[in-house]
Design a protein around this motif. Structure first.
Motif, PDB file in Angstrom:
ATOM      1  N   VAL A  62       0.831  -1.203   0.000  1.00  0.00           N
ATOM      2  CA  VAL A  62       0.000   0.000   0.000  1.00  0.00           C
ATOM      3  C   VAL A  62       0.870   1.259   0.000  1.00  0.00           C
ATOM      4  CG1 VAL A  62      -1.628   1.357   1.344  1.00  0.00           C
ATOM      5  CG2 VAL A  62      -1.972  -1.083   1.095  1.00  0.00           C
ATOM      6  N   LYS A  63       1.911   1.256   0.803  1.00  0.00           N
ATOM      7  CA  LYS A  63       2.757   2.448   0.897  1.00  0.00           C
ATOM      8  C   LYS A  63       3.509   2.716  -0.398  1.00  0.00           C
ATOM      9  CE  LYS A  63       3.281   2.289   5.918  1.00  0.00           C
ATOM     10  NZ  LYS A  63       4.217   2.225   7.065  1.00  0.00           N
ATOM     11  N   VAL A  64       4.094   1.667  -0.977  1.00  0.00           N
ATOM     12  CA  VAL A  64       4.875   1.845  -2.199  1.00  0.00           C
ATOM     13  C   VAL A  64       3.991   2.226  -3.379  1.00  0.00           C
ATOM     14  CG1 VAL A  64       6.282   0.632  -3.918  1.00  0.00           C
ATOM     15  CG2 VAL A  64       6.752   0.334  -1.477  1.00  0.00           C
ATOM     16  N   GLU A  65       2.808   1.607  -3.465  1.00  0.00           N
ATOM     17  CA  GLU A  65       1.969   1.809  -4.647  1.00  0.00           C
ATOM     18  C   GLU A  65       1.009   2.995  -4.549  1.00  0.00           C
ATOM     19  OE1 GLU A  65       0.059  -1.817  -5.776  1.00  0.00           O
ATOM     20  OE2 GLU A  65       1.942  -2.890  -6.041  1.00  0.00           O
ATOM     21  N   ASP A  66       0.850   3.565  -3.349  1.00  0.00           N
ATOM     22  CA  ASP A  66      -0.068   4.705  -3.243  1.00  0.00           C
ATOM     23  C   ASP A  66       0.414   5.800  -2.299  1.00  0.00           C
ATOM     24  OD1 ASP A  66      -2.941   5.336  -4.304  1.00  0.00           O
ATOM     25  OD2 ASP A  66      -2.923   6.014  -2.220  1.00  0.00           O
ATOM     26  N   VAL A  67       0.713   5.460  -1.049  1.00  0.00           N
ATOM     27  CA  VAL A  67       1.019   6.470  -0.035  1.00  0.00           C
ATOM     28  C   VAL A  67       2.197   7.350  -0.454  1.00  0.00           C
ATOM     29  CG1 VAL A  67       1.731   6.869   2.341  1.00  0.00           C
ATOM     30  CG2 VAL A  67       0.070   5.064   1.822  1.00  0.00           C
ATOM     31  N   TYR A  68       3.307   6.724  -0.852  1.00  0.00           N
ATOM     32  CA  TYR A  68       4.496   7.495  -1.200  1.00  0.00           C
ATOM     33  C   TYR A  68       4.325   8.259  -2.513  1.00  0.00           C
ATOM     34  CZ  TYR A  68       6.771   4.642   2.387  1.00  0.00           C
ATOM     35  OH  TYR A  68       7.115   4.027   3.559  1.00  0.00           O
ATOM     36  N   LEU A  69       3.519   7.726  -3.399  1.00  0.00           N
ATOM     37  CA  LEU A  69       3.320   8.378  -4.692  1.00  0.00           C
ATOM     38  C   LEU A  69       2.470   9.635  -4.570  1.00  0.00           C
ATOM     39  CD1 LEU A  69       2.673   5.285  -7.014  1.00  0.00           C
ATOM     40  CD2 LEU A  69       4.794   6.572  -6.712  1.00  0.00           C
ATOM     41  N   ARG A  70       1.501   9.615  -3.667  1.00  0.00           N
ATOM     42  CA  ARG A  70       0.544  10.725  -3.570  1.00  0.00           C
ATOM     43  C   ARG A  70       0.902  11.752  -2.509  1.00  0.00           C
ATOM     44  NH1 ARG A  70      -3.490   9.699  -6.911  1.00  0.00           N
ATOM     45  NH2 ARG A  70      -4.021   7.541  -7.438  1.00  0.00           N
ATOM     46  N   VAL A  83      -6.166  14.569   6.095  1.00  0.00           N
ATOM     47  CA  VAL A  83      -6.804  13.309   6.484  1.00  0.00           C
ATOM     48  C   VAL A  83      -7.881  12.927   5.472  1.00  0.00           C
ATOM     49  CG1 VAL A  83      -8.199  12.159   8.248  1.00  0.00           C
ATOM     50  CG2 VAL A  83      -6.321  13.662   8.932  1.00  0.00           C
ATOM     51  N   SER A  84      -8.653  13.918   5.028  1.00  0.00           N
ATOM     52  CA  SER A  84      -9.716  13.645   4.054  1.00  0.00           C
ATOM     53  C   SER A  84      -9.130  13.121   2.744  1.00  0.00           C
ATOM     54  CB  SER A  84     -10.529  14.921   3.781  1.00  0.00           C
ATOM     55  OG  SER A  84     -11.195  15.348   4.943  1.00  0.00           O
ATOM     56  N   GLU A  85      -8.024  13.699   2.343  1.00  0.00           N
ATOM     57  CA  GLU A  85      -7.368  13.244   1.116  1.00  0.00           C
ATOM     58  C   GLU A  85      -6.839  11.828   1.281  1.00  0.00           C
ATOM     59  OE1 GLU A  85      -3.406  14.606  -1.204  1.00  0.00           O
ATOM     60  OE2 GLU A  85      -4.976  16.133  -1.049  1.00  0.00           O
ATOM     61  N   ALA A  86      -6.286  11.534   2.447  1.00  0.00           N
ATOM     62  CA  ALA A  86      -5.786  10.187   2.713  1.00  0.00           C
ATOM     63  C   ALA A  86      -6.925   9.179   2.655  1.00  0.00           C
ATOM     64  CB  ALA A  86      -5.116  10.142   4.093  1.00  0.00           C
ATOM     65  N   ARG A  87      -8.055   9.517   3.272  1.00  0.00           N
ATOM     66  CA  ARG A  87      -9.208   8.614   3.273  1.00  0.00           C
ATOM     67  C   ARG A  87      -9.701   8.367   1.844  1.00  0.00           C
ATOM     68  NH1 ARG A  87     -12.270  11.391   6.340  1.00  0.00           N
ATOM     69  NH2 ARG A  87     -11.750  10.300   8.281  1.00  0.00           N
ATOM     70  N   TYR A  88      -9.743   9.427   1.051  1.00  0.00           N
ATOM     71  CA  TYR A  88     -10.236   9.309  -0.318  1.00  0.00           C
ATOM     72  C   TYR A  88      -9.327   8.415  -1.167  1.00  0.00           C
ATOM     73  CZ  TYR A  88     -11.272  10.581  -5.146  1.00  0.00           C
ATOM     74  OH  TYR A  88     -11.564  10.534  -6.487  1.00  0.00           O
ATOM     75  N   TYR A  89      -8.031   8.687  -1.136  1.00  0.00           N
ATOM     76  CA  TYR A  89      -7.125   7.928  -1.991  1.00  0.00           C
ATOM     77  C   TYR A  89      -6.887   6.505  -1.494  1.00  0.00           C
ATOM     78  CZ  TYR A  89      -6.133  11.887  -4.989  1.00  0.00           C
ATOM     79  OH  TYR A  89      -6.247  12.901  -5.907  1.00  0.00           O
ATOM     80  N   LEU A  90      -6.916   6.296  -0.196  1.00  0.00           N
ATOM     81  CA  LEU A  90      -6.828   4.928   0.310  1.00  0.00           C
ATOM     82  C   LEU A  90      -8.044   4.131  -0.143  1.00  0.00           C
ATOM     83  CD1 LEU A  90      -5.478   5.483   3.935  1.00  0.00           C
ATOM     84  CD2 LEU A  90      -4.329   4.229   2.097  1.00  0.00           C
ATOM     85  N   GLY A  91      -9.210   4.769  -0.115  1.00  0.00           N
ATOM     86  CA  GLY A  91     -10.421   4.099  -0.588  1.00  0.00           C
ATOM     87  C   GLY A  91     -10.325   3.722  -2.046  1.00  0.00           C
ATOM     88  N   ARG A  92      -9.827   4.635  -2.870  1.00  0.00           N
ATOM     89  CA  ARG A  92      -9.657   4.353  -4.299  1.00  0.00           C
ATOM     90  C   ARG A  92      -8.655   3.229  -4.527  1.00  0.00           C
ATOM     91  NH1 ARG A  92      -9.204   9.253  -8.475  1.00  0.00           N
ATOM     92  NH2 ARG A  92      -7.494   7.870  -9.014  1.00  0.00           N
TER      93      ARG A  92
END
Length: 321
Positions: free
Chosen positions: A239-247, A252-261
């Motif tokens: 999750v971190k390599v494929e989304d967290v570090y890229l974005r 918090v709202s942005e994190a919730r949105y992109y983690l959901g996607r």
């Protein structure tokens, strides 16, 4: 004040607000007891890290994904080579705050801190063959960095299909978000076993009672094993390599949105070699062709807020396939 049974559905914040410091007959300690609230939770205030400490935590988090075998000394040395001459004591404090520790045979520090007053359940999965969905579920917690500060993520996964049944985020390590994720997961079905570490979030009466009432066998990892967290470490790393570090989430709202996607993509589109190049959702909901059965390790194994408008079911994998 009401009895503890009536307060089981209250969040920690609601319980805090229910406390009356100036009550003439009921002292604060008794109010906490009646509400089922730890006194430490009443006075808890999230610590605020300096901007430089947050920068160091971001660097440590990224490097840990690349070299999870780095201990405090090596991580301190690596930071020095990157131009950050910081004391190893400072690095140790930040690493512990993030719930990280090098992967080698020694006692592991986790974001979940044990509570000596809670019951610890035995590990039940030694040599158990994992050959069907809803046989074993597990949960764990991980640190998720943001542009400023961080949040904590928990997820409930089905071992056989790698399908994450629910996930939640939180600003603190109170047990509420773990309980909420568990309740959501149980809307999918009832597992035979539920495995966690011995952290206070998972040993809390509220968390274990839900499992007991559902007839689920509770399994907990032991202490001091080399690879207790191997499944979830791989899972969180993906999750971190494929989304967290890229974005680099800004809020918090942005994190919730992109983690959901991302979880939605992972659930329905990302294929896994170990699942016969199928998605976790295909295996969990259909399981027409059975992938090779897994065997629970002889060593103990651990697995760690979602937004219903974004994601009703989320997924993760236990390997890098």
């Amino acid at each position: 004040m009401t009895g503890s049974k009536k307060n089981q559905d209250l969040t920690v914040e609601q319980k805090r607000k229910a406390i009356e410091p100036d009550h003439k007959k009921i002292p604060i300690c008794r109010q906490c007891e009646l509400l089922g609230l730890n006194r430490s939770s009443l006075y808890y205030k999230p610590s605020v890290e300096t901007g430089y400490n947050e920068q160091l935590m971001r660097l440590i988090d990224e490097q840990y994904v690349k070299t999870p075998f780095y201990g405090i000394d090596k991580m301190s040395a690596w930071l020095g080579r990157e131009g950050h001459k910081v004391n190893h004591k400072r690095v140790r404090r930040l690493v512990r705050q993030m719930g990280l520790e090098a992967v080698y045979p020694r006692r592991k520090r986790n974001l979940s801190v044990p509570d000596k007053q809670h019951r610890i359940y035995p590990y039940l999965l030694k040599n158990v063959q994992i050959d069907r969905t809803d046989q074993v579920w597990s949960s764990d917690i991980t640190y998720i960095r943001m542009y400023r500060g961080w949040i904590y993520l928990t997820a409930v996964i089905d071992w056989f299909s790698r399908y994450v049944l629910s996930w939640e985020i939180s600003l603190t390590l109170e047990s509420d978000f773990c309980v909420k994720a568990l309740k959501k997961a149980l809307s999918f079905g009832i597992p035979e076993f539920f495995n966690t570490d011995q952290g206070s979030q998972f040993t809390s009466i509220e968390f274990t009672k839900i499992l007991q009432d559902a007839g689920v066998q509770i399994s907990m990892d032991g202490k001091g094993r080399a690879f207790d967290n191997i499944f979830s470490e791989r899972l969180w790393r993906t999750v971190k390599v494929e989304d967290v570090y890229l974005r680099d989430y800004q809020t918090v709202s942005e994190a919730r949105y992109y983690l959901g996607r991302y979880f939605d993509f992972y659930n329905n589109e990302r294929i896994h070699e170990s699942l016969g190049y199928r998605t976790p959702a295909e295996v969990y909901f259909a399981a027409v062709v059975t992938p090779v059965a897994l065997r629970a390790p002889s060593f103990t194994t651990v697995s760690t807020h979602g937004d219903n408008s974004i994601l009703n079911s989320s997924v993760f994998c236990l390997d890098n396939g």
